[in-house]
Every structure is written in structure tokens, then in C-alpha cells.
Design a protein around this motif. Structure first.
Motif, PDB file in Angstrom:
ATOM      1  N   ASP A  54      -0.920  -5.548  -8.031  1.00  0.00           N
ATOM      2  CA  ASP A  54      -1.805  -6.139  -7.019  1.00  0.00           C
ATOM      3  C   ASP A  54      -2.410  -5.035  -6.152  1.00  0.00           C
ATOM      4  O   ASP A  54      -1.702  -4.402  -5.360  1.00  0.00           O
ATOM      5  N   PRO A  55      -3.714  -4.771  -6.260  1.00  0.00           N
ATOM      6  CA  PRO A  55      -4.317  -3.669  -5.496  1.00  0.00           C
ATOM      7  C   PRO A  55      -4.302  -3.893  -3.986  1.00  0.00           C
ATOM      8  O   PRO A  55      -4.191  -2.932  -3.220  1.00  0.00           O
ATOM      9  N   GLU A  56      -4.397  -5.163  -3.563  1.00  0.00           N
ATOM     10  CA  GLU A  56      -4.386  -5.432  -2.126  1.00  0.00           C
ATOM     11  C   GLU A  56      -3.056  -5.018  -1.499  1.00  0.00           C
ATOM     12  O   GLU A  56      -3.015  -4.464  -0.398  1.00  0.00           O
ATOM     13  N   LEU A  57      -1.953  -5.264  -2.197  1.00  0.00           N
ATOM     14  CA  LEU A  57      -0.640  -4.865  -1.691  1.00  0.00           C
ATOM     15  C   LEU A  57      -0.535  -3.344  -1.592  1.00  0.00           C
ATOM     16  O   LEU A  57      -0.039  -2.804  -0.599  1.00  0.00           O
ATOM     17  N   TRP A  58      -1.003  -2.636  -2.613  1.00  0.00           N
ATOM     18  CA  TRP A  58      -0.965  -1.171  -2.573  1.00  0.00           C
ATOM     19  C   TRP A  58      -1.841  -0.636  -1.437  1.00  0.00           C
ATOM     20  O   TRP A  58      -1.471   0.317  -0.740  1.00  0.00           O
ATOM     21  N   SER A  59      -3.005  -1.247  -1.245  1.00  0.00           N
ATOM     22  CA  SER A  59      -3.915  -0.807  -0.194  1.00  0.00           C
ATOM     23  C   SER A  59      -3.300  -0.999   1.193  1.00  0.00           C
ATOM     24  O   SER A  59      -3.330  -0.098   2.044  1.00  0.00           O
ATOM     25  N   GLN A  60      -2.735  -2.185   1.427  1.00  0.00           N
ATOM     26  CA  GLN A  60      -2.136  -2.466   2.733  1.00  0.00           C
ATOM     27  C   GLN A  60      -0.912  -1.581   2.979  1.00  0.00           C
ATOM     28  O   GLN A  60      -0.697  -1.106   4.105  1.00  0.00           O
ATOM     29  N   LEU A  61      -0.134  -1.344   1.950  1.00  0.00           N
ATOM     30  CA  LEU A  61       1.046  -0.497   2.111  1.00  0.00           C
ATOM     31  C   LEU A  61       0.638   0.935   2.451  1.00  0.00           C
ATOM     32  O   LEU A  61       1.226   1.567   3.348  1.00  0.00           O
ATOM     33  N   ALA A  62      -0.361   1.454   1.757  1.00  0.00           N
ATOM     34  CA  ALA A  62      -0.839   2.806   2.068  1.00  0.00           C
ATOM     35  C   ALA A  62      -1.347   2.884   3.505  1.00  0.00           C
ATOM     36  O   ALA A  62      -1.072   3.852   4.230  1.00  0.00           O
TER      37      ALA A  62
END
Length: 593
Positions: A54-62
Motif C-alpha cells: 500500500d503506497p499510502e501507508l509507506w508515504s505516511q510512515l515516511a
């Protein structure tokens, strides 16, 4: 006690029963908004166990890892996001900025290149790719190679038509700022940069269509004009050194002649310093975040003079300065280097700190006000007595202090440190670490190669709050002003202790401030050197002569207290300049098509 957010409580309850990615993402956003970053990070990590693609999860985590300074953990998150989204230029740009921030220039160039491959027509991405300059340089050769790459790329970009627009969705940095540490006249390079971004952002006008610089300085005198509106714009009007550099001027301008407008950027922090500055101004403005809206808001203010206190430190202020929002636009020593922007008419400096040929260093008309270009308020200095034990420093060793950001320390300075270390082998060098650990490591590794004796004598202190920093200078025997970019505000904040500062007076404003301050307060035999060899000789002689050092300490402390702070001659000189410049602009003498 504040009651917990009911909506947040409900999301936490649902998380226990609902194992969906959506519930964890929603909860993480609410937790982040409540500034519970660690809980938000944990929530996103749980989501990634459920949906690792899930790219949104990776983006928010970063994003959250960056917010708490966990740069090393943020990097693999952004790399994974880049793998999942091959057309995501913003992610690749963030990786480029991040690798540069931690000191890995090769990786920074790679990721900025990947972003440029996604959007090859973006001027901003071209500039990001070119301006990968070292924060802590490995060597003079690395500096030279980065500068050559940057200069060649800028010249090639200027020949391209049409000029590319900025991609407003991609993050910008202060591209040319780190050129300032390299002891070069960067006027030509900064003018190319200024022309490029002005053509991209300045309402489509080329520099040739904009008002020309005044041919001469305005003449002070009885200008007999109504009270003028002057705006001071910065992204740093809070507890920041740049606010302390200008609050004396803003506070003491004659309100019978000036109506003062304080202008914050949309993202500027606000604190007690901001409130004190705002209380002394007739109007306070917070600009909106979009560039076009911020530019329009500036024009609505109908200022007579717009003063950018630190043009070049904040990318948004630089973008704003590509457009004309006032008849007179100026900047000053908050960034001790020319802006290179065609729409900035004046650079306000001081007669004691500029060399005779200084106009050659500025695209603006240079204004040399009396003395130093600062009215630092004496009440801003709050003396705090600390002894060496407080900092875990040995009581009986000679201590040198170099209380500057490590990014200011040019490799040329290493050779002086090595010579000093060998001449005074029982001495220690006191530094303060960077907030990014890898930059501290890069600096210490460089010293181990270029100045191994000095490296063995280094004491690296943890970062500290401002009162402790002010008091630290008083615990040291001699302060060392680094080559090429020396003390500015740091001088005002440490000289009250009287600890002598050894300085090498260089070619540019940024390396001449300490020597100018000594001239201003009339220190009889100041430790000012003209060559690196003389710098070493002065420093060693001062450390080895405790009696002279103590007399010099007493002289500096007394004369700084009496003569350095609350310099109203600078304020009055600034008033004369502002009134005359506005009168000249109104008469049309300073402008022609």
C-alpha cells in the motif's frame, strides 16, 4: 486535565475489532494530528503488516519518521514507495533532499536524477539535481567538483528556451545557500539562478522587462514625504538567530515616519519571540501558502518598501522575491551574500564590515550604513554563569571553542586546527554536534584524515538550549572563528563573556564581522589575522599567555557592553536610506524601462 478526543477514542476502539488497513490509516492520521507520533508510527507499521504493497501507508510512515528526525528509518520507506510508484517524482525528490541532508551526495544526485527523468521539463527538478552541494564537505576537491557541475548545468539551462516552469507540487530547497561557505564571489552564478527562476515564476516577465537597478544610492536628507509603509518579511520571526538580528531595527524604527508591517510565511512557527515582534508593529500578516495567493496578498499591502531580512534561506521567500510587490525591494545581511535576483534593488550592509571593492560582490546596489548592519538589543543577552563541570569539561586543560554549525567549517580550516593542536598539545577543541548524527560523523572522519592530531583533541558536546550555549563561551579560553564564514549573530551572543575570538579577516562580508566588531568597539590589539599562518600564530600566542588573555577578556567584555549593543546609529541610518529610496522611487529617478 484535557478530555481525550471522543472521535479518537472511537477510532482506537474500532482498531481493536477492525483489522482493516483503512481503520489503521485513519487512526494514524488522527494520532499524528494530536502529535502522538510514536503511536501513529506503530499504527502504520501494523497496517503495513496487513498490506505491504500500500503506497499510502509507506508515504505516511515516511512523513512521520521525518517529522521525528528518524531519517535513517525514513529512507527505506521512501525507496519502497518509489518502487511501488515509478512515476512519483515527489517521492524521488524527497529522497534526493534526504540523502543530501544526511551527507550522501552520490545518492542525492541519483534520486534527483530519477525525479528529473519522470518530469524532464521541470526547472525545479533541474535545479534540485544541480544544487547537490555538501553540507559537511569531505575535501576542497569535493567542493570544487560540485561547484563545477552546478555552474556548467546552470549555464546550459539558461540557454534553453522556453524556460521551464516550476512544478508547484514538488518540494523546493534553498538551492544556492551552501555556496556561501566556499570563499568564492558567487555573484555571477547567483545572477544566472536569479534570471532562471524569475523567468519561471515572475509573472512571465524576463529580467530585462523589470525595473533596472538605481544607478546610484539615494541621497539622505529632508525627504518631506508622508509616513511610509515598510514591510519586513521572513520565515524566521520566532526564536531564531535571524529574528534576533533584526528585532532591534524593527522595534526602534521611528513610528512617526514609518508604518511597520511584519510579514510571516504560511509555515513559519510562532512563539513568544513572534508575539513580542508582532506587538510592536502596526500590522501583522501571515501569507497564504500558494505562491500566487501570497504574491497577491503582498501586493494588496501597498508597501512602499519591502525588506526581505534573510533572502536565500527560505525557498518560498526566494520565489516571492521574483515578483515585484513594492516600489522598493531590498535585502540585507541575514544572508551575507547577494540574492542575485533582478527585482531586488538594494543590499543593506555596514561600512565597517565591507571591503572597498565590495560592490563587485552584489547584483544589488550596496548600501553601507554606519558601523555594523545590526541593532542587537542588550536585553536579549541573559548572562548565565556555568562552570566547566556543568559541561563535563576538564578544569585544568586549555580549551579552544568553535561554537558553530559544522557545515560552516571549510576543509581549509582543518589545517589551522592541526597546526594549533601540535603547538599546544595539551589543549582541547570544543565543538557542538549537529542534529543529524551522520554530519557529525562526516566531520570527525574528515578531521581524522586531514588533521589527525586535532581530531584526537576534539570534545564534541551534545546540542543544548540557548542559555546554556551563551554560557558555554565563558567557560572557554579562546574562541576560534572559522575561515571563510565566521561569526555574525554568534558574536553578539558570545562576546559579552569577553572570551577572545581569533579571526581571519577575509574578502567577503561573511568573514569580516568579528574584525569589524573589534574596530567598532575599539579593541586596542585585537587578535585579527590577515593570513592562515598569522591566525595560527595569534591563537597559539594568546593561549600561551594567560595574563594577556585575561586583560583582553576584560577589555572585550567592557567595551562590548558599552559600544556593541543597542546601536541606534544603524537604525537612524536605515531610516535615512529607506526614506530616500522611497522618495527616489516615487520621483522615478531610480527606475527606467
Amino acid at each position: 486535565m484535557k478530555e481525550p478526543d471522543p472521535g479518537l477514542r472511537e477510532l482506537v476502539r474500532r482498531r481493536q475489532d477492525d483489522h482493516s488497513v483503512e481503520s489503521r490509516l485513519a487512526l494514524a492520521k488522527r494520532l499524528a494530528a494530536a502529535r502522538d507520533f510514536n503511536a501513529a508510527i506503530l499504527c502504520l507499521q501494523e497496517g503495513l503488516h496487513l498490506a505491504p504493497e500500500d503506497p499510502e501507508l509507506w508515504s505516511q510512515l515516511a512523513r512521520l519518521l521525518l517529522a521525528v528526525g528518524r531519517y535513517g528509518d525514513a529512507i527505506p520507506c521512501l525507496i519502497r514507495l518509489a518502487e511501488l510508484e515509478p512515476a512519483n517524482a515527489a517521492c524521488r525528490t524527497e529522497l534526493g533532499h534526504l540523502f543530501r541532508r544526511v551527507g550522501y551526495l552520490g545518492d542525492a544526485i541519483h534520486w534527483h536524477g530519477e525525479a528529473l527523468a519522470v518530469q524532464p521539463d521541470s526547472l525545479l527538478l533541474h535545479l534540485n539535481h544541480l544544487f547537490v552541494l555538501p553540507l559537511v564537505a569531505e575535501s576542497p576537491q569535493q567542493i570544487a567538483a560540485c561547484r563545477e557541475r552546478c555552474e556548467q548545468g546552470l549555464r546550459a539551462l539558461e540557454q534553453e528556451q522556453p524556460f521551464h516552469d516550476f512544478d508547484r507540487e514538488v518540494a523546493a530547497i534553498c538551492h544556492p545557500y551552501y555556496l556561501i561557505y566556499h570563499d568564492r564571489n558567487d555573484r555571477e552564478l547567483l545572477e544566472i539562478y536569479g534570471r532562471l527562476i524569475t523567468r519561471a515564476l515572475g509573472h512571465g516577465q524576463s529580467p530585462e522587462q523589470r525595473p533596472r537597478l538605481p544607478g546610484a544610492l539615494p541621497t539622505p536628507g529632508d525627504t518631506s514625504i508622508p509616513r511610509i509603509r515598510i514591510g519586513f518579511l521572513s520565515g524566521f520571526f520566532y526564536n531564531h538567530s535571524n529574528a534576533r538580528a533584526f528585532d532591534g531595527l524593527i522595534l526602534h524604527l521611528n513610528r512617526h515616519r514609518f508604518e511597520v508591517v511584519l510579514i510571516h510565511l504560511a509555515t513559519s512557527p510562532r512563539d513568544a519571540v513572534s508575539a513580542r515582534l508582532e506587538a510592536c508593529c502596526q500590522e501583522v500578516v501571515v501569507l497564504p501558502a500558494p505562491l500566487d495567493a501570497a504574491s497577491a496578498r503582498l501586493e494588496e499591502l501597498r508597501l512602499d518598501l519591502l525588506f526581505y531580512t534573510d533572502l536565500g534561506m527560505h525557498p518560498f521567500a526566494t520565489m516571492l522575491a521574483t515578483r515585484r510587490a513594492a516600489p522598493v525591494q531590498a535585502t540585507g545581511w541575514g544572508v551575507p551574500q547577494t540574492s542575485g535576483l533582478p527585482g531586488i534593488e538594494y543590499y543593506v550592509s555596514g561600512d565597517l564590515v565591507e571591503p572597498p571593492e565590495a560592490q563587485e560582490h552584489y547584483s544589488e546596489t550596496l548600501v553601507r550604513l554606519p558601523g555594523l548592519p545590526c541593532c542587537y538589543r542588550s536585553e536579549a543577552i541573559e548572562p548565565l554563569e556555568r562552570d566547566r563541570n556543568y559541561y563535563f569539561l576538564p578544569p585544568d586543560r586549555p580549551l579552544w571553542g568553535c561554537l558553530h554549525r559544522l557545515e560552516k567549517l571549510h576543509p581549509d580550516f582543518d589545517l589551522a586546527l592541526e597546526a594549533i593542536a601540535r603547538a599546544v598539545p595539551d589543549s582541547l577543541f570544543v565543538f557542538v554536534e549537529e542534529d543529524v548524527p551522520s554530519l557529525t560523523s562526516l566531520y570527525l572522519d574528515r578531521l581524522a584524515r586531514s588533521a589527525p592530531t586535532a581530531r584526537e583533541q576534539v570534545v564534541m558536546l551534545s546540542r543544548m538550549d540557548w542559555p546554556d550555549f551563551l554560557a558555554l563561551a565563558g567557560c572557554l579560553d579562546v574562541l576560534l572563528d572559522p575561515f571563510h564564514f565566521g561569526s555574525g549573530i554568534t558574536l553578539y551572543e558570545t562576546i559579552h563573556t569577553g572570551t577572545p575570538v581569533v579571526t581571519l579577516e577575509g574578502r567577503f562580508l561573511r568573514s569580516r564581522f568579528v574584525a569589524a566588531a573589534y574596530r567598532l568597539i575599539e579593541v586596542e590589539d585585537p587578535p585579527v589575522a590577515a593570513t592562515p599562518a598569522a591566525y595560527v600564530e595569534l591563537a597559539v600566542a594568546l593561549m600561551q599567555d594567560p595574563q594577556r588573555r585575561e586583560l583582553l577578556r576584560q577589555e572585550i567584555a567592557a567595551k562590548a557592553k558599552a559600544r556593541l549593543y543597542d546601536r541606534f546609529d544603524y537604525v537612524r541610518g536605515f531610516e535615512d536610506f529607506a526614506l530616500a529610496a522611497v522618495a527616489q522611487a516615487r520621483s522615478g529617478e531610480g527606475r527606467s524601462g
